[in-house]
Design a protein around this motif. Structure first.
Motif, short mmCIF file in Angstrom:
data_model
loop_
_atom_site.label_atom_id
_atom_site.label_comp_id
_atom_site.label_asym_id
_atom_site.label_seq_id
_atom_site.Cartn_x
_atom_site.Cartn_y
_atom_site.Cartn_z
N ARG A 202 -21.35 83.81 -11.95
CA ARG A 202 -20.52 82.82 -11.40
C ARG A 202 -18.92 83.31 -11.44
NH1 ARG A 202 -23.80 80.81 -16.00
NH2 ARG A 202 -21.75 81.08 -17.42
N GLU A 203 -18.74 84.30 -12.24
CA GLU A 203 -17.41 84.92 -12.45
C GLU A 203 -17.10 85.48 -11.25
OE1 GLU A 203 -17.57 86.84 -15.86
OE2 GLU A 203 -17.48 85.16 -17.05
N ALA A 204 -18.05 86.14 -10.59
CA ALA A 204 -17.53 87.11 -9.28
C ALA A 204 -17.49 85.97 -8.31
CB ALA A 204 -19.09 87.79 -9.06
N PHE A 205 -18.01 84.87 -8.16
CA PHE A 205 -17.77 83.99 -7.23
C PHE A 205 -16.26 83.36 -7.15
CE2 PHE A 205 -18.77 79.30 -5.44
CZ PHE A 205 -18.73 79.67 -3.95
N ASP A 206 -16.22 82.95 -8.61
CA ASP A 206 -14.64 82.71 -8.70
C ASP A 206 -13.71 83.51 -8.34
OD1 ASP A 206 -15.33 79.89 -9.92
OD2 ASP A 206 -15.36 80.31 -11.96
N ALA A 207 -13.83 84.90 -8.59
CA ALA A 207 -13.03 85.93 -8.34
C ALA A 207 -12.94 85.95 -6.84
CB ALA A 207 -13.52 87.22 -8.98
N ALA A 208 -13.99 85.78 -6.06
CA ALA A 208 -13.92 85.94 -4.41
C ALA A 208 -13.23 84.64 -4.05
CB ALA A 208 -15.29 85.87 -4.05
N MET A 209 -13.30 83.53 -4.77
CA MET A 209 -12.49 82.33 -4.44
C MET A 209 -11.08 82.65 -4.41
SD MET A 209 -14.62 80.32 -2.66
CE MET A 209 -14.20 78.72 -2.75
N ASP A 210 -10.68 83.12 -5.80
CA ASP A 210 -9.46 83.23 -6.07
C ASP A 210 -8.85 84.16 -5.14
OD1 ASP A 210 -9.66 81.24 -8.05
OD2 ASP A 210 -9.86 82.96 -9.54
N ALA A 211 -9.49 85.46 -4.99
CA ALA A 211 -8.68 86.40 -4.07
C ALA A 211 -8.60 85.86 -2.68
CB ALA A 211 -9.81 87.72 -4.05
N ALA A 212 -9.33 84.74 -2.18
CA ALA A 212 -9.31 84.46 -0.92
C ALA A 212 -8.19 83.04 -0.80
CB ALA A 212 -10.57 83.92 -0.29
N GLY A 213 -7.82 82.97 -1.94
CA GLY A 213 -6.71 81.68 -1.99
C GLY A 213 -7.33 80.34 -1.60
N LYS A 214 -8.74 80.15 -1.96
CA LYS A 214 -9.53 78.77 -1.65
C LYS A 214 -9.58 77.88 -2.91
CE LYS A 214 -10.36 80.72 2.19
NZ LYS A 214 -9.35 80.20 3.51
N THR A 215 -9.39 76.56 -2.45
CA THR A 215 -9.38 75.66 -3.28
C THR A 215 -10.82 75.62 -4.11
OG1 THR A 215 -7.55 74.26 -2.49
CG2 THR A 215 -9.06 73.19 -4.08
N HIS A 216 -11.26 75.60 -5.28
CA HIS A 216 -12.46 75.46 -5.76
C HIS A 216 -12.27 74.96 -7.26
CE1 HIS A 216 -12.43 79.44 -8.25
NE2 HIS A 216 -11.43 79.43 -7.44
N VAL A 217 -13.40 74.49 -7.61
CA VAL A 217 -13.72 74.07 -9.17
C VAL A 217 -15.14 74.46 -9.52
CG1 VAL A 217 -13.69 72.21 -10.94
CG2 VAL A 217 -12.12 72.17 -8.89
N THR A 218 -15.10 75.28 -10.43
CA THR A 218 -16.45 75.65 -11.13
C THR A 218 -16.50 75.03 -12.42
OG1 THR A 218 -16.44 77.52 -9.97
CG2 THR A 218 -17.94 77.55 -11.89
N VAL A 219 -17.75 74.44 -12.73
CA VAL A 219 -18.01 73.46 -13.76
C VAL A 219 -19.25 74.25 -14.48
CG1 VAL A 219 -18.44 71.29 -14.94
CG2 VAL A 219 -17.14 71.38 -13.15
N VAL A 220 -19.24 74.49 -15.74
CA VAL A 220 -20.42 74.98 -16.39
C VAL A 220 -20.84 74.54 -17.52
CG1 VAL A 220 -21.44 77.20 -17.76
CG2 VAL A 220 -19.73 77.50 -15.76
N TYR A 221 -21.99 73.86 -17.51
CA TYR A 221 -22.38 72.98 -18.56
C TYR A 221 -23.26 73.87 -19.62
CZ TYR A 221 -21.08 69.24 -15.47
OH TYR A 221 -20.37 68.46 -14.86
#
Length: 255
Positions: A202-221
């Motif tokens: 999950r963190e790798a996906f968030d990092a890729a989105m952050d690096a690309a400057g993309k709007t995203h929200v990740t929710v972990v239950y």
């Protein structure tokens, strides 16, 4: 593991009722007939959603999910991955889907998503103003990668426990690798106790989105397992209710 065959989606906040729900046949760009199930909102919000099922294809869970979206004010269509290889007829719970998954190809999956999107933009499908996709497991990955298809003009994509990094046996691209090409917002929903998608993934996906400057929200239950979004799983009722709220907020559907 994906949903059991007798699983059913949690109930959303009900805004109204479904105007109509029925089997439909979509036509992909290559002329292939694709089985689908569509539901129209009696009180449409302007939002529409393409539902990408898990590896089992168009089972009753996703037909009901289309209906539940319509009750929440969202015109919806769920489509079947295996129309190309197993026909467009209804299937029972004994259907052996695994060999069919191996036969799917990224290009044909994209064509089928495009056919569903086009349907929702017709008067018959609701002539929606804002279009989204949502997917579960295998379908979660499919939904994520649609964000890299500007021709769909999506307002956003949603993925429930979709594997977001690395290779896939079907050749479906890695969402993380496609992040620089994303043209819309992403809502990613995961179970914290999902053994198949650990925190580092999950963190790798968030990092890729952050690096690309993309709007995203990740929710972990936390404590929720894979396929927690299930009406039978009373222990995850709060997570499911929150997931519904987040989806509708993401689509700007007011309560």
């Amino acid at each position: 593991m994906c949903f059991d065959i007798d699983s059913r989606p949690p109930l959303p906040p009900i805004h109204g009722s479904a105007l109509d729900a029925r089997d439909v046949t979509l036509t992909a760009a290559d002329g292939t007939n694709v089985a689908a199930y569509a539901a129209r909102a009696a009180k449409p919000s302007g939002a529409g959603i393409v539902i990408c099922p898990d590896v089992r294809g168009l089972v009753p869970y996703y037909e009901e999910l289309a209906l539940r979206f319509a009750e929440a004010g969202v015109d919806a269509v769920a489509f079947d991955y295996f129309s190309r290889t197993a026909g467009t007829g209804k299937r029972d719970g004994d259907f052996d889907y695994q060999p069919q998954v191996a036969l799917t190809r990224p290009d044909s999956l994209n064509q089928d998503v495009a056919a569903a999107a086009a349907y929702l933009r017709t008067p018959e499908g609701g002539a929606v103003e804002r279009l989204f996709t949502v997917g579960f497991c295998f379908g979660g990955r499919i939904s994520f990668v649609q964000a890299a298809r500007p021709e769909l003009d999506l307002a956003g994509v949603i993925g429930f426990y979709g594997w977001p990094v690395g290779e896939h046996r079907t050749g479906l691209p890695s969402p993380a690798d496609l992040a620089p090409q994303f043209t819309c917002s992403v809502l990613a929903l995961f179970g914290g106790a999902d053994q198949g998608i650990p925190a580092e993934t999950r963190e790798a996906f968030d990092a890729a989105m952050d690096a690309a400057g993309k709007t995203h929200v990740t929710v972990v239950y936390e404590g929720a397992t894979h396929s927690f979004f299930d009406r039978r799983s009373e222990e995850f009722a709060d997570a499911s209710a929150d997931a519904w709220r987040r989806m509708l907020d993401f689509m700007a559907v007011s309560a």
